[in-house]
Scaffold this active site. Structure first.
Site, short mmCIF file in Angstrom:
data_model
loop_
_atom_site.label_atom_id
_atom_site.label_comp_id
_atom_site.label_asym_id
_atom_site.label_seq_id
_atom_site.Cartn_x
_atom_site.Cartn_y
_atom_site.Cartn_z
CE1 TYR A 33 1.04 -0.23 4.43
CE2 TYR A 33 -0.06 1.89 4.39
CZ TYR A 33 0.76 0.98 5.03
OH TYR A 33 1.31 1.30 6.25
CE LYS A 147 3.16 3.10 3.24
NZ LYS A 147 3.28 3.11 4.70
CD GLU A 179 9.88 1.64 10.41
OE1 GLU A 179 9.78 2.60 9.62
OE2 GLU A 179 9.88 0.45 10.05
N1 PDD Z 1 2.81 4.99 7.37
N2 PDD Z 1 7.50 3.75 8.90
C1 PDD Z 1 6.36 3.05 8.92
C2 PDD Z 1 6.34 1.73 9.59
C3 PDD Z 1 5.21 3.56 8.30
O1 PDD Z 1 4.07 2.86 8.30
C4 PDD Z 1 5.26 4.84 7.69
C5 PDD Z 1 4.07 5.46 7.01
C6 PDD Z 1 6.47 5.54 7.71
C7 PDD Z 1 6.63 6.89 7.06
O2 PDD Z 1 6.58 6.78 5.66
P1 PDD Z 1 6.08 8.00 4.76
O3 PDD Z 1 6.89 9.17 5.13
O4 PDD Z 1 6.35 7.51 3.39
O5 PDD Z 1 4.61 8.19 5.05
C8 PDD Z 1 7.57 4.96 8.32
C9 PDD Z 1 1.62 5.46 6.69
C10 PDD Z 1 1.43 6.93 6.77
C11 PDD Z 1 0.41 4.68 7.21
O6 PDD Z 1 0.57 3.48 7.37
O7 PDD Z 1 -0.66 5.26 7.42
#
Ligand code: PDD
Length: 281
Positions: A33, A147, A179
């Site tokens: 996703y 992801k 993270e």
């Molecule tokens: N999540 N690390 C994890 C585990 C994440 O799920 C996300 C983002 C990030 C940050 O990635 P980005 O800057 O590309 O949004 C880091 C999204 C926002 C979510 O699951 O809703």
């Protein structure tokens, strides 16, 4: 009000959107996703999101019959049909519908769904006050660079953090912060921002990618190395980034105040710069 959502080539009212119970996303979490931020009607870092999506798809050997340009059109169309100016678009792709069998089906057509979610990304109250973080063990798999829609460990982690009164959970492995459950983690000491380097241990955050470029342009030093919880507690500032939070100050970790307990100057500067660039870009 009912949203218009996208399911496999069609825009439909959300109550009419349907996916089979045999979808491999539902049965195996066999899919990936993306979440793209929308600010003032603009998609933020869309090309980077699509780059990461393509990589995730390659990693799980999933071919899709739509081009990036078509995905861009779907995003634009969703924004228009839902009058979305500020918020996010969630999109996911699964390996499609097939009888339950662990090996990949030969002829399944992938499932593509997308929907909008309104949110005040630029001026939420917690951007001014900062948020609390609780540390939790990182219980995830070994391919966190993909992801994946398999988010149970993150849901469990966020819930555990929430029950401790925190907004986000920072996952910890071997004493080191990996993270946030849905964000990238940073600490600041003096004028140096520290964040973990990319590897299979974390998701390559799109917001992280842009933030690092902006920090360089602003002459802020970035150190990409793992950091400990102890270091985080002794930091001057801390923050998280993601498409759903942009740059968000962290003012407390495990009930310890970070720095003054208020959002610090480096974090504020990075949030302002990120939003300004997003609006102008
Ligand atoms: N999540 N690390 C994890 C585990 C994440 O799920 C996300 C983002 C990030 C940050 O990635 P980005 O800057 O590309 O949004 C880091 C999204 C926002 C979510 O699951 O809703």
């Amino acid at each position: 009000m009912s949203r218009t959502v996208y399911v496999n080539g069609e825009f439909v009212a959300e109550e009419n959107a349907k996916v089979s119970i045999f979808d491999r996303g539902y049965l195996f979490a066999d899919g990936v996703y993306e979440v793209t931020a929308i600010i003032d009607g603009k998609m933020i870092d869309f090309d980077y999101h699509m780059e990461r999506l393509s990589r995730s798809l390659r990693q799980i050997a999933l071919d899709i019959p739509v081009t990036i340009d078509e995905l861009r059109t779907i995003h634009h169309e969703l924004m228009a049909r839902n009058n979305l100016s500020n918020g996010m678009i969630y999109m996911h792709i699964t390996r499609g519908v097939a009888d339950r069998n662990f090996t990949y089906p030969e002829n399944a057509r992938s499932t593509l769904i997308a929907f909008t979610q309104q949110a005040n990304l630029v001026n939420p109250p917690h951007a001014e006050t900062g948020v609390k973080v609780a540390t939790i063990p990182d219980i995830r798999w070994a391919r966190r660079d993909i992801k994946s829609i398999a988010l149970l460990p993150q849901a469990m982690g966020k819930q555990a953090a929430y029950e401790k009164g925190a907004y986000e959970g920072w996952m910890v492995e071997d004493g080191l912060v990996t993270e946030g459950t849905s964000s990238t983690a940073y600490i600041v000491k003096g004028a140096v921002i520290t964040t973990r380097p990319l590897s299979n241990s974390i998701l390559a955050g799109v917001t992280r990618r842009t933030l690092l470029t902006l920090a360089q342009e602003t002459n802020i030093t970035i150190e990409q190395r793992p950091f400990t919880v102890k270091e985080a507690l002794a930091a001057d500032e801390a923050f998280i980034t993601s498409a759903s939070t942009l740059v968000l100050p962290v003012v407390e970790i495990d009930s310890h105040k970070i720095g003054t307990g208020r959002p610090g100057p480096v974090t504020r500067k990075m949030r302002e710069t990120y939003i300004k660039t997003a609006r102008e870009g």
